[in-house]
Design a protein around this motif. Structure first.
Motif, PDB file in Angstrom:
ATOM      1  N   GLU A  91       0.818  -1.225   0.000  1.00 50.65           N
ATOM      2  CA  GLU A  91       0.000   0.000   0.000  1.00 50.65           C
ATOM      3  C   GLU A  91       0.849   1.271   0.000  1.00 50.65           C
ATOM      4  OE1 GLU A  91       0.053  -1.481   4.318  1.00 50.65           O
ATOM      5  OE2 GLU A  91      -0.236  -2.405   2.363  1.00 50.65           O
ATOM      6  N   ALA A  92       2.141   1.156   0.235  1.00 52.45           N
ATOM      7  CA  ALA A  92       3.032   2.321   0.225  1.00 52.45           C
ATOM      8  C   ALA A  92       3.650   2.553  -1.153  1.00 52.45           C
ATOM      9  CB  ALA A  92       4.136   2.143   1.256  1.00 52.45           C
ATOM     10  N   ARG A  93       3.466   1.627  -2.069  1.00 55.02           N
ATOM     11  CA  ARG A  93       4.063   1.752  -3.401  1.00 55.02           C
ATOM     12  C   ARG A  93       3.199   2.664  -4.259  1.00 55.02           C
ATOM     13  NH1 ARG A  93       8.343  -1.474  -3.834  1.00 55.02           N
ATOM     14  NH2 ARG A  93       8.533  -3.107  -2.288  1.00 55.02           N
ATOM     15  N   LEU A  94       3.854   3.634  -4.877  1.00 49.65           N
ATOM     16  CA  LEU A  94       3.156   4.658  -5.655  1.00 49.65           C
ATOM     17  C   LEU A  94       3.740   4.729  -7.058  1.00 49.65           C
ATOM     18  CD1 LEU A  94       3.402   7.332  -2.844  1.00 49.65           C
ATOM     19  CD2 LEU A  94       1.360   5.992  -3.383  1.00 49.65           C
TER      20      LEU A  94
ATOM     21  N   GLU B 256       6.532   8.494  -5.825  1.00 44.76           N
ATOM     22  CA  GLU B 256       7.877   8.067  -5.421  1.00 44.76           C
ATOM     23  C   GLU B 256       8.813   9.270  -5.323  1.00 44.76           C
ATOM     24  OE1 GLU B 256      11.431   5.031  -6.881  1.00 44.76           O
ATOM     25  OE2 GLU B 256       9.563   5.104  -8.003  1.00 44.76           O
ATOM     26  N   MET B 257       8.712  10.179  -6.288  1.00 40.18           N
ATOM     27  CA  MET B 257       9.540  11.380  -6.274  1.00 40.18           C
ATOM     28  C   MET B 257       9.254  12.219  -5.023  1.00 40.18           C
ATOM     29  SD  MET B 257       9.667  14.517  -8.985  1.00 40.18           S
ATOM     30  CE  MET B 257       8.096  15.146  -8.421  1.00 40.18           C
ATOM     31  N   PHE B 258       7.962  12.350  -4.650  1.00 38.58           N
ATOM     32  CA  PHE B 258       7.603  13.140  -3.471  1.00 38.58           C
ATOM     33  C   PHE B 258       8.007  12.445  -2.168  1.00 38.58           C
ATOM     34  CE2 PHE B 258       4.577  15.661  -6.146  1.00 38.58           C
ATOM     35  CZ  PHE B 258       5.130  16.901  -5.856  1.00 38.58           C
TER      36      PHE B 258
ATOM     37  N   LEU C 142      19.168   5.699   2.482  1.00 33.59           N
ATOM     38  CA  LEU C 142      17.853   5.072   2.587  1.00 33.59           C
ATOM     39  C   LEU C 142      17.968   3.615   2.160  1.00 33.59           C
ATOM     40  CD1 LEU C 142      14.878   5.554   3.278  1.00 33.59           C
ATOM     41  CD2 LEU C 142      14.518   6.252   0.906  1.00 33.59           C
ATOM     42  N   LEU C 143      17.693   2.724   3.093  1.00 33.06           N
ATOM     43  CA  LEU C 143      17.766   1.289   2.839  1.00 33.06           C
ATOM     44  C   LEU C 143      16.355   0.703   2.889  1.00 33.06           C
ATOM     45  CD1 LEU C 143      20.695   0.442   5.291  1.00 33.06           C
ATOM     46  CD2 LEU C 143      20.869   0.982   2.846  1.00 33.06           C
TER      47      LEU C 143
ATOM     48  N   THR D 226      16.114   1.696  -7.037  1.00 34.76           N
ATOM     49  CA  THR D 226      14.969   2.605  -7.014  1.00 34.76           C
ATOM     50  C   THR D 226      14.108   2.239  -5.815  1.00 34.76           C
ATOM     51  OG1 THR D 226      13.509   1.224  -8.351  1.00 34.76           O
ATOM     52  CG2 THR D 226      14.952   2.765  -9.540  1.00 34.76           C
ATOM     53  N   LEU D 227      13.417   3.228  -5.300  1.00 32.91           N
ATOM     54  CA  LEU D 227      12.577   2.982  -4.138  1.00 32.91           C
ATOM     55  C   LEU D 227      11.337   2.183  -4.509  1.00 32.91           C
ATOM     56  CD1 LEU D 227      12.329   3.547  -1.118  1.00 32.91           C
ATOM     57  CD2 LEU D 227      11.137   5.657  -1.667  1.00 32.91           C
ATOM     58  N   MET D 228      10.687   2.584  -5.617  1.00 34.64           N
ATOM     59  CA  MET D 228       9.446   1.931  -6.032  1.00 34.64           C
ATOM     60  C   MET D 228       9.455   1.580  -7.514  1.00 34.64           C
ATOM     61  SD  MET D 228       6.803   4.375  -3.963  1.00 34.64           S
ATOM     62  CE  MET D 228       7.154   4.865  -2.295  1.00 34.64           C
ATOM     63  N   GLY D 229      10.634   1.610  -8.131  1.00 29.77           N
ATOM     64  CA  GLY D 229      10.748   1.218  -9.522  1.00 29.77           C
ATOM     65  C   GLY D 229      10.775   2.352 -10.531  1.00 29.77           C
TER      66      GLY D 229
END
Length: 179
Positions: free
Chosen positions: A126-129, A134-136, A156-157, A165-168
């Motif tokens: 639910e945290a994946r955007l 992701e940028m924000f 950031l790990l 990438t955090l969310m791709g």
């Protein structure tokens, strides 16, 4: 009669010895060769000095068009506590016009060493955007933490690992440095 006096005298001597013996028990003994440590009352714990700092927490608007500034007062003891307090506030919504993209993200650990803040998170589904979200997420973290002079970089790990990438969508720098 002499036996009676002798018995009486003996009784007085025994009673006197018992009384003197009882009186000695109440006095502390002086054992110069004793290795036992003296008992001291425990020292009271020092009261932590709590500081407060006015700070800005950066959130987004509901449409993910821009960052929204949310002034807060943070209470902390150390600089590491200040960072943790700011991240905790970053995870709170601030009403209808200010949305926290960090709210569903699980912050596992936060450490501060030599100006580097290391944050280990877990990203539930639910945290994946998308790309703007992701940028924000990254931008609000950087703006929130880089306002503190002592923060020079952020690592950031995700689940303990450096990821590309955090969310791709948005490439992560390791570490992200203050500009």
């Amino acid at each position: 009669m002499k036996i009676f006096k002798a018995q009486g005298l003996l009784a007085v001597i025994i009673l006197s010895a018992a009384i003197v013996g009882c009186g000695v028990q109440g006095k502390p003994e002086s054992n110069l060769g004793s290795t036992a440590a003296p008992t001291a009352s425990p020292a009271p714990e020092p009261t932590p000095v709590l500081n407060t700092k006015e700070a800005i927490i950066y959130l987004t608007d509901a449409e993910l068009n821009e960052t929204v500034e949310q002034p807060v007062e943070l209470t902390f003891e150390t600089e590491a506590d200040l960072v943790k307090a700011a991240i905790a506030e970053l995870q709170k919504d601030a009403g209808e016009n200010a949305l926290s993209l960090w709210k569903p993200i699980e912050v596992k650990t936060v450490e501060l060493a030599d100006g580097l803040v290391t944050i280990d998170i877990h990203l539930p589904d639910e945290a994946r955007l998308g790309a703007p979200g992701e940028m924000f997420v990254i931008e609000t973290l950087k703006k929130t933490l880089f306002q503190f002079d002592f923060v020079k970089s952020i690592e950031l790990l995700v689940d303990g690992a450096e990821i590309e990438t955090l969310m791709g969508h948005v490439e992560l720098e390791h570490p992200m440095n203050k500009e």
